[in-house]
Write a protein that holds these residues in place. Structure first.
Motif: not given
Lengths: 330, 188
Positions: B6-11, B149-153
């Motif tokens: 579940n890709y996205g970005m943190v900017i 969706n990564e566990p240790e986000a």
């Protein structure tokens, strides 16, 4: 207190959205006008046929189930005008050769997908109706397959017309819905736009039939048109009020349309909206048709319907252009 | 089977210097034609002198979870790719431009070859396990590709305790781009 300001500098390069949305030019408003009128013609002719055949009401009886000459002409013009409108729609596509992609899927959430199917669904019954009301001319030609088709459906003109009246309303509303589902464009994002375009389409269709009808049929179409204009005035009022009493996005967009100094062909939106659309396109023809009905003879009876047609065309151009020149939803 | 992405970005706008490296990396990676762009840099200055506040940020398609372009597309050309991104299948795109009208972020353009184009979050690179072109060149690590969706986000770690916003959330689009505001105190 010092004035605070916000200044935004952007490196975005995109002529389709800067300085404002710029995706639809003259093709789309022209299609919306022709499509609305085609829908209106289908609605009026179908209802006239049903009234004549079921209730015996109509300007005159020509003996073959068709109420009058204007219905014969209108039934033919309806699919023709829609066909011309669809040609403009086709020409607007950035990749016209992929037009088949509309017809290999049904996208339930997309109004344009529904619209592309209803445009196709329109033709078979509209053409059949045009053939049935003009069957005496077709019989003379004596074409085998046409004769068979007419024989087979001759007794079913009333149900065909009933279905067509609904398809006509669907087309008329669809031309407005096409724009009104865009919540990103504040002027278009009004649920009454579909109703406005439907009524305007019916009014334009009545005006066209009034222009083409022989003298003894004109009063019927003048009356239909005057009623449609009345309703359209109410709907325009609701559209404007809904806009200016709405949140900042809607009220700003509506003011951009009704009081804006942004120009279209050298005149401000405000002049186009109030002066040309409302005054010349609705109020003046309503007054002329009212006078005509009251027995005051008007020297140039073509003036009212021509003004109505100009008003209908101007409405489509104004809405499409003003919706694009106002800023995106904020 | 690998867990769905579940890709996205943190900017992080605190460290963005508006150098435009992301814009040109994207243009060359994706062959974006002259006069258009898939991403762009915005510099917003607010306030009254001398109390001014400035935010630089690199903007692009928001890969919304409830994307109006997908809702409106009549042919299914604009679609959810299943990895959190929104993609355009150019071979189903008629260029009707409904998606341009539908996008509250004005992220799309009509490619001169006759289809609608926008940021793909470098899907072709993601599939090879690479980061997007813009992220890979960002000299200040302002741009970060994340998998929600990564566990240790990594995303949570970056955003915890900071003022974070998403653009035009009230449009109901549920965008996948998160912005760490430049108004955060240093060291937040």
């Amino acid at each position: 207190m010092t004035e605070t300001t916000t200044e935004i500098i952007s490196t975005k390069l995109n002529p389709n959205v800067l300085p404002h949305l710029h995706i639809w030019e003259w093709h789309i408003p022209l299609y919306l006008f022709l499509g609305g009128m085609a829908g209106g013609l289908l609605v009026i002719t179908s209802i006239m046929i049903v009234l004549k055949r079921r209730f015996g009401i109509g300007p005159r009886d020509e003996g073959d189930g068709c109420p009058c000459l204007a219905v014969r002409i209108g039934s033919i013009l309806s699919p023709v005008l829609l066909g011309v409108g669809m040609l403009f729609l086709f020409l607007d596509l950035a990749h016209p050769l992929y037009v088949w992609a509309f017809y290999t899927t049904i996208q339930p959430t997309s109004p344009m997908s529904a619209g592309s199917w209803i445009l196709i669904a329109f033709f078979p019954l509209a053409v059949l109706q045009a053939m049935l009301v003009n069957k005496k001319f077709l019989r003379e030609r004596n074409i085998g397959i046409v004769n068979k088709l007419i024989d087979w459906t001759e007794d079913h003109l009333t149900p065909v017309a009933l279905v067509n009246a609904h398809i006509g309303v669907g087309i008329g509303i669809y031309t407005g819905i096409l724009l009104s589902f865009f919540s990103a464009r504040p002027l278009w994002s009004s649920s009454i736009l579909g109703m406005l375009f439907l009524v305007s389409g019916i009014s334009s269709a009545a005006a066209l039939m009034l222009l083409l009808a022989p003298d003894d049929e004109k009063p019927t179409y003048s009356m239909i048109d005057a009623n449609a204009i009345w309703i359209e005035l109410v709907v325009v009022g609701l559209f404007v009020l809904g806009g200016i009493t709405g949140p900042a996005n809607s009220s700003g967009a509506m003011m951009h349309l009704i009081a804006g100094d942004y120009q279209m062909a050298g005149l401000s939106y405000m002049i186009w909206f109030w002066g040309i659309f409302v005054a010349l396109g609705l109020l003046v023809p309503l007054l002329l048709e009212f006078l005509e009905a009251a027995g005051v003879h008007i020297k140039f009876p073509q003036v009212a319907p021509v003004l109505v047609l100009i008003g209908g065309l101007v409405l489509r151009f104004l809405i499409v252009f003003a919706g694009q020149t106002y800023h995106t939803f904020m | 089977m690998a867990k769905q992405k579940n890709y996205g970005m943190v900017i992080d706008t605190r460290v963005c210097v508006a150098c435009s490296a992301c814009v040109y990396a994207c243009k060359s990676e994706n062959g974006v034609p002259e006069g258009y762009c898939r991403d762009w840099v915005v510099q917003e200055t607010e306030g009254a002198y001398p109390k001014l506040r400035m935010e630089n940020r690199s903007e692009r398609c928001q890969h919304c979870e409830n994307a109006p372009c997908v809702t409106y597309c009549p042919t299914g050309a604009s679609h959810y790719a299943g990895d959190g991104t929104v993609q355009v299948n150019r071979y189903r795109c008629t260029g009707c431009k409904a998606c341009l009208a539908a996008c509250p972020y004005d992220a799309r353009y009509v490619h001169p070859e006759g289809y609608v184009d926008k940021c793909s979050l470098c899907k072709h690179r993601l599939e090879q396990g690479l980061e997007t072109a813009c992220v890979s060149v960002c000299p200040t690590t302002s741009l970060n590709l994340v998998d929600f969706n990564e566990p240790e986000a990594k995303a949570d770690e970056m955003m915890n305790g900071k003022e974070v916003y998403r653009q035009k959330e009230h449009a109901g689009t549920n965008p996948s781009l998160y912005w760490i505001s430049a108004s955060n105190k240093p060291g937040a």
